[in-house]
Motif scaffolding. Structure first.
Motif, PDB file in Angstrom:
ATOM      1  N   GLU A 153       0.843  -1.205   0.139  1.00  0.00           N
ATOM      2  CA  GLU A 153       0.027   0.017   0.045  1.00  0.00           C
ATOM      3  C   GLU A 153       0.711   1.251   0.043  1.00  0.00           C
ATOM      4  N   PRO A 213      -4.400   0.776  -1.094  1.00  0.00           N
ATOM      5  CA  PRO A 213      -3.765  -0.278  -1.657  1.00  0.00           C
ATOM      6  C   PRO A 213      -3.137  -0.528  -3.001  1.00  0.00           C
ATOM      7  N   GLN A 465      -8.843  -7.060  -2.954  1.00  0.00           N
ATOM      8  CA  GLN A 465      -9.111  -5.829  -2.200  1.00  0.00           C
ATOM      9  C   GLN A 465     -10.781  -5.631  -2.120  1.00  0.00           C
TER      10      GLN A 465
END
Length: 497
Positions: A153, A213, A465
């Protein structure tokens, strides 16, 4: 695309990226330089629109010469070689948010305008639509981000605490873009403002910066999702009351043997018209196929990403795919034919072709065997569900002109013969000839000029994600369930390193 030239960046920073505006400053500088040097010829120098457009390209590789070069060096304070080289001059001269806005503006033509004020305040991201998508705009905050090596990230830097103002609860759609200054490019990472707001509530951004992310890298996959979902969502929110009020007429239309209501009956956005047409056609087909004793075959009219995006996001589309899955039995599956002429592929950008790939992959995910024909003779074939020898259920809502939809059912021998011939032809000229979904989708990716290894790897990363934090659905008529499902499905085909 690497860094834009310093000249391109300076034009954006100064607001001189319009030819007429640039000429005002160029001519003034030419006269001043003529007075300083005594070279009167400089005062008459000018720049044509074509020349300016060539210079202003972010990747222009040439060098202006003679009087033009001297005037440009006088205006900007850099040599021509510096001005027309990638803008990684001394770090203090770089403005990653401003340069990132220029990258987005130039990388995706459907970003009609992205404004990032030099003050660091919130800007505006304007998106152009296509076909059933009519365009929209969202607030945007572009900020510098950093990443430690090995991290999954990036952390958004907010030294002045100004991000809190942007993230305050608001009715508007907003995106936070983190800009990672890399050695030869910028990494751009996107987060829906609502997700950033939840992250900020955990702790102050100074002590615990908002993290985005790396899977949310802004590329053709994530841009296509953001571009289409945002337009559908905003349009359906604008039409929510009208669509709710019109719902009571559904049974009336379903009872008619054929219907093709005019769009002017309802004042709807393009997204609302698409939803209403699609919803009616789904209900109509399901009703007409209730007593089907044989496996039907389907023909669909979508040819590009803008037309195919509803399959990924309309809630009733997911229910419809599940419903038609009941026809699969004894190892046999229903099929759905697309006609996508090569000309239709050529006129769309890669992010839109990715949307088409995702929509078709979602059908394969639900056990539907997809066929693809490219002959333009079939480009205007009806959207139809055919029960061979029994009846054809025609239900068009894509490219129907002034009608919201055109629906009818026929048992005419001539009609059944014509539709049957089209489906038999499709079996013969289908370019997705492989026996398994993975191979068919890989063939489709080649036809659409999409790198299979790249797209499956990116799908896997985004699926891990989820899409909701990248761009959140707000309309009750939309869901991210379908897009998450197909991203995960395609991600299973990615090579494991």
């Amino acid at each position: 695309m690497g860094r834009p030239t310093l000249f391109h960046v300076e034009l954006k920073r100064r607001g001189w990226d319009d030819w007429e505006e640039f000429c005002i400053h160029f001519s003034a500088a030419a006269r001043t330089l003529a007075d300083l040097t005594g070279r009167r010829r400089l005062a008459t120098a000018s720049v044509g629109r074509t020349t300016f457009d060539r210079w202003a390209k972010p990747d222009y590789g040439g060098r202006p010469r003679k009087e033009a070069a001297q005037i440009l060096e006088h205006i900007f304070g850099y040599s021509v070689d510096e001005l027309f080289s990638p803008a990684h001059t001394p770090a203090e001269l770089r403005q990653p948010p401003t340069e990132a806005a220029a990258v987005i503006n130039n990388r995706w033509a459907s970003t009609s305008r992205l404004i990032v004020p030099a003050t660091g305040a919130a800007g505006m991201w304007e998106l152009n639509g296509r076909d059933s998508l009519a365009g929209t705009a969202a607030a945007i905050q572009v900020m510098t981000a950093v990443r430690d090596e090995g991290d999954d990230e990036v952390r958004v830097l907010d030294p002045d605490g100004g991000l809190k103002q942007f993230l305050r609860p608001a009715a508007r759609r907003g995106f936070l873009v983190g800009v990672e200054d890399q050695s030869d490019d910028y990494g751009l990472y996107v987060l829906d403002a609502s997700s950033a707001r939840r992250s900020q509530s955990v702790a102050s951004s100074r002590e615990n910066p908002i993290a985005i992310p790396r899977a949310y890298l802004l590329d053709d996959l994530t841009y296509g999702i953001l571009w289409s979902l945002t337009q559908l969502d905003d349009g359906l929110l604008a039409d929510d009351h009208a669509l709710d009020a019109e719902g009571h007429n559904l049974d009336m239309y379903l009872a008619l043997p054929r219907s093709a209501p005019n769009r002017q009956l309802l004042e709807l956005t393009s997204a609302g018209s698409s939803w209403w047409g699609s919803a009616f056609c789904a209900h109509y087909i399901e009703r007409e196929l209730q007593s089907a004793g044989e496996i039907p075959v389907f023909w669909t009219r979508e040819q590009c990403g803008a037309e195919a995006a509803p399959w990924l996001f309309f809630r009733h589309k997911i229910d419809y795919l599940r419903s038609t899955g009941r026809f699969a039995s004894g190892g046999q599956a229903t099929s759905r034919v697309f006609c996508v002429p090569e000309a239709a592929v050529a006129r769309t950008e890669r992010y839109e072709r990715i949307l088409l790939l995702l929509a078709i992959a979602l059908m394969e995910r639900h056990g539907i065997r997809v066929r693809l024909v490219t002959h333009s003779a079939y480009a205007d074939m009806d959207g139809v569900a055919l029960i061979p020898g029994q009846k054809a259920v025609v239900a068009n809502w894509v490219r129907t002109g002034e009608a919201l939809w055109a629906a009818s059912t026929t048992s005419s021998r001539g009609d059944l013969r014509s539709y049957g011939t089209a489906f038999r032809d499709a079996e013969q000229i289908d370019i997705l000839a492989s026996p398994d979904p993975k191979s068919r989708l890989e063939e489709l990716a080649r036809f659409l000029d999409i790198d299979w290894a790249w797209v499956t790897t990116r799908c896997r990363a985004v699926a891990e994600q989820g899409v909701a934090s990248l761009v959140r659905t707000r309309s009750r008529l939309l869901t991210s369930e379908g897009i998450d499902d197909v991203l995960s499905f395609l991600g299973t085909f990615a090579s494991r390193v």
